[in-house]
Motif scaffolding. Structure first.
Motif, PDB file in Angstrom:
ATOM      1  N   HIS A   4     -13.428  31.654 -63.425  1.00 60.42           N
ATOM      2  CA  HIS A   4     -11.790  32.114 -63.597  1.00 60.42           C
ATOM      3  C   HIS A   4     -11.516  30.576 -64.404  1.00 60.42           C
ATOM      4  CE1 HIS A   4     -12.313  35.811 -62.005  1.00 60.42           C
ATOM      5  NE2 HIS A   4     -13.313  35.400 -60.400  1.00 60.42           N
ATOM      6  N   ALA A   5     -11.277  30.981 -65.553  1.00 57.66           N
ATOM      7  CA  ALA A   5     -10.053  30.002 -65.930  1.00 57.66           C
ATOM      8  C   ALA A   5      -9.219  29.400 -65.812  1.00 57.66           C
ATOM      9  CB  ALA A   5     -10.186  29.775 -67.716  1.00 57.66           C
ATOM     10  N   ASP A   6      -9.110  30.478 -65.067  1.00 61.62           N
ATOM     11  CA  ASP A   6      -7.094  30.026 -64.772  1.00 61.62           C
ATOM     12  C   ASP A   6      -6.592  31.244 -64.345  1.00 61.62           C
ATOM     13  OD1 ASP A   6      -6.255  28.714 -67.020  1.00 61.62           O
ATOM     14  OD2 ASP A   6      -6.094  31.460 -68.209  1.00 61.62           O
ATOM     15  N   THR A   7      -6.268  31.037 -62.449  1.00 66.35           N
ATOM     16  CA  THR A   7      -5.465  31.329 -61.291  1.00 66.35           C
ATOM     17  C   THR A   7      -4.577  32.546 -61.227  1.00 66.35           C
ATOM     18  OG1 THR A   7      -6.459  29.282 -60.136  1.00 66.35           O
ATOM     19  CG2 THR A   7      -5.538  30.709 -59.090  1.00 66.35           C
ATOM     20  N   PRO A   8      -4.992  33.696 -61.219  1.00 66.10           N
ATOM     21  CA  PRO A   8      -3.033  34.365 -61.720  1.00 66.10           C
ATOM     22  C   PRO A   8      -2.510  33.991 -60.823  1.00 66.10           C
ATOM     23  CG  PRO A   8      -5.285  35.971 -60.143  1.00 66.10           C
ATOM     24  CD  PRO A   8      -5.881  34.686 -60.369  1.00 66.10           C
ATOM     25  N   GLU A   9      -1.113  34.359 -61.173  1.00 68.65           N
ATOM     26  CA  GLU A   9      -0.021  33.558 -60.182  1.00 68.65           C
ATOM     27  C   GLU A   9      -0.109  34.697 -58.918  1.00 68.65           C
ATOM     28  OE1 GLU A   9       3.847  34.164 -62.336  1.00 68.65           O
ATOM     29  OE2 GLU A   9       3.209  34.024 -64.202  1.00 68.65           O
ATOM     30  N   PRO A  10       0.639  33.657 -57.934  1.00 68.39           N
ATOM     31  CA  PRO A  10       0.648  34.752 -56.519  1.00 68.39           C
ATOM     32  C   PRO A  10       1.209  35.546 -56.678  1.00 68.39           C
ATOM     33  CG  PRO A  10       0.855  31.787 -56.206  1.00 68.39           C
ATOM     34  CD  PRO A  10       1.024  31.717 -57.878  1.00 68.39           C
ATOM     35  N   GLY A  11       0.505  36.430 -55.193  1.00 71.44           N
ATOM     36  CA  GLY A  11       1.348  38.231 -55.638  1.00 71.44           C
ATOM     37  C   GLY A  11       1.205  38.712 -56.853  1.00 71.44           C
ATOM     38  N   VAL A  12       0.838  37.857 -57.739  1.00 69.69           N
ATOM     39  CA  VAL A  12      -0.309  38.777 -59.247  1.00 69.69           C
ATOM     40  C   VAL A  12      -1.722  39.561 -58.838  1.00 69.69           C
ATOM     41  CG1 VAL A  12      -0.191  39.295 -61.615  1.00 69.69           C
ATOM     42  CG2 VAL A  12       1.472  38.156 -60.595  1.00 69.69           C
ATOM     43  N   PRO A  13      -2.307  40.919 -58.995  1.00 70.72           N
ATOM     44  CA  PRO A  13      -3.387  40.587 -58.787  1.00 70.72           C
ATOM     45  C   PRO A  13      -4.378  41.267 -60.237  1.00 70.72           C
ATOM     46  CG  PRO A  13      -2.270  43.092 -58.321  1.00 70.72           C
ATOM     47  CD  PRO A  13      -1.294  42.084 -58.403  1.00 70.72           C
ATOM     48  N   GLU A  14      -5.404  40.536 -60.404  1.00 64.82           N
ATOM     49  CA  GLU A  14      -6.146  40.207 -60.669  1.00 64.82           C
ATOM     50  C   GLU A  14      -6.736  41.438 -61.319  1.00 64.82           C
ATOM     51  OE1 GLU A  14      -9.389  37.461 -62.372  1.00 64.82           O
ATOM     52  OE2 GLU A  14      -8.308  37.102 -61.061  1.00 64.82           O
ATOM     53  N   SER A  15      -7.052  42.139 -62.091  1.00 71.07           N
ATOM     54  CA  SER A  15      -7.454  43.161 -62.567  1.00 71.07           C
ATOM     55  C   SER A  15      -9.449  43.107 -62.508  1.00 71.07           C
ATOM     56  CB  SER A  15      -6.748  44.559 -63.974  1.00 71.07           C
ATOM     57  OG  SER A  15      -7.529  43.514 -64.787  1.00 71.07           O
ATOM     58  N   ILE A  16      -9.602  43.896 -62.022  1.00 71.57           N
ATOM     59  CA  ILE A  16     -11.668  43.696 -61.981  1.00 71.57           C
ATOM     60  C   ILE A  16     -12.036  44.514 -63.153  1.00 71.57           C
ATOM     61  CG2 ILE A  16     -13.102  43.734 -60.391  1.00 71.57           C
ATOM     62  CD1 ILE A  16     -11.301  41.880 -59.037  1.00 71.57           C
ATOM     63  N   ASP A  17     -13.102  43.452 -63.997  1.00 75.16           N
ATOM     64  CA  ASP A  17     -13.479  44.243 -64.747  1.00 75.16           C
ATOM     65  C   ASP A  17     -14.921  44.566 -64.551  1.00 75.16           C
ATOM     66  OD1 ASP A  17     -13.317  44.466 -67.836  1.00 75.16           O
ATOM     67  OD2 ASP A  17     -15.870  43.750 -67.332  1.00 75.16           O
ATOM     68  N   ILE A  18     -15.013  45.997 -65.496  1.00 79.43           N
ATOM     69  CA  ILE A  18     -16.331  46.287 -64.826  1.00 79.43           C
ATOM     70  C   ILE A  18     -17.893  45.075 -64.797  1.00 79.43           C
ATOM     71  CG2 ILE A  18     -17.080  47.498 -67.041  1.00 79.43           C
ATOM     72  CD1 ILE A  18     -18.472  48.938 -63.718  1.00 79.43           C
ATOM     73  N   SER A  19     -17.200  44.646 -65.550  1.00 82.27           N
ATOM     74  CA  SER A  19     -18.328  43.400 -65.587  1.00 82.27           C
ATOM     75  C   SER A  19     -18.498  42.460 -64.435  1.00 82.27           C
ATOM     76  CB  SER A  19     -18.484  42.572 -66.936  1.00 82.27           C
ATOM     77  OG  SER A  19     -17.165  41.556 -67.015  1.00 82.27           O
ATOM     78  N   GLU A  20     -17.454  42.250 -64.107  1.00 82.64           N
ATOM     79  CA  GLU A  20     -17.703  41.510 -62.199  1.00 82.64           C
ATOM     80  C   GLU A  20     -17.958  42.344 -61.271  1.00 82.64           C
ATOM     81  OE1 GLU A  20     -13.171  39.036 -63.522  1.00 82.64           O
ATOM     82  OE2 GLU A  20     -12.977  41.443 -63.150  1.00 82.64           O
ATOM     83  N   THR A  21     -17.800  43.913 -61.190  1.00 80.70           N
ATOM     84  CA  THR A  21     -18.145  44.583 -60.290  1.00 80.70           C
ATOM     85  C   THR A  21     -19.783  44.825 -60.553  1.00 80.70           C
ATOM     86  OG1 THR A  21     -16.421  46.065 -60.694  1.00 80.70           O
ATOM     87  CG2 THR A  21     -18.474  46.909 -59.453  1.00 80.70           C
ATOM     88  N   ILE A  22     -20.205  44.711 -62.168  1.00 82.55           N
ATOM     89  CA  ILE A  22     -21.476  44.604 -62.060  1.00 82.55           C
ATOM     90  C   ILE A  22     -22.626  43.307 -61.435  1.00 82.55           C
ATOM     91  CG2 ILE A  22     -23.707  44.702 -63.950  1.00 82.55           C
ATOM     92  CD1 ILE A  22     -21.851  46.242 -65.243  1.00 82.55           C
ATOM     93  N   ALA A  23     -21.744  42.045 -61.372  1.00 83.18           N
ATOM     94  CA  ALA A  23     -21.978  39.988 -61.243  1.00 83.18           C
ATOM     95  C   ALA A  23     -21.986  40.828 -59.993  1.00 83.18           C
ATOM     96  CB  ALA A  23     -21.020  39.363 -62.358  1.00 83.18           C
TER      97      ALA A  23
END
Length: 103
Positions: A4-23
Motif C-alpha cells: 500500500h503506497a498510501d494510507t486511506p484517510e481515517p473513516g474512509v473505507p478502502e475498497s477491496i479489489d478481487i486481486s487482494e482477496t485472491i492474494a
C-alpha cells in the motif's frame, strides 16, 4: 505481499479489489511463504495508490506468482493454490513458483 503506497484517510473505507482477496487466499495456503512479483516486478495488479505483487488477472485467466517454503511439495502446493483461487476468479489459474525459501 500486498503493498500500500498510501494510507486511506481515517473513516474512509478502502475498497477491496478481487486481486487482494485472491492474494489473501494464496497467502493462507499451507506451504506458501509469500507472493512474488517476478524477475522485474511485472507480475502485479496495479490499483489506485497501491499494487498487489504476485497476482495478475487478465482475459487469459489469473496468474499467481509465489515463493514456497522448502520441504513442501511443489506440485501439491500449486494445486492447493489453484483450488483456493479458482472459486474467486473466472478462467484458468496459472501458478508460477518463483523461489523456494527456508522457513
Amino acid at each position: 505481499m500486498i503493498e500500500h503506497a498510501d494510507t486511506p484517510e481515517p473513516g474512509v473505507p478502502e475498497s477491496i479489489d478481487i486481486s487482494e482477496t485472491i492474494a489473501e487466499a494464496v497467502l493462507a495456503t499451507d506451504g506458501v511463504a509469500g507472493l512474488h512479483g517476478g524477475m522485474f516486478g511485472e507480475a502485479a495488479t496495479y490499483l489506485p495508490g497501491r499494487r498487489v505483487a504476485g497476482i495478475r488477472i487478465d482475459q487469459n485467466g489469473t496468474e499467481v506468482h509465489v515463493t514456497l517454503i522448502a520441504g513442501h511439495p511443489v506440485r501439491e502446493t500449486a494445486d492447493a493454490i489453484r483450488t483456493a483461487v479458482s472459486p474467486l476468479s473466472p478462467g484458468p489459474v496459472h501458478v508460477t513458483v518463483e523461489d523456494v525459501v527456508r522457513a
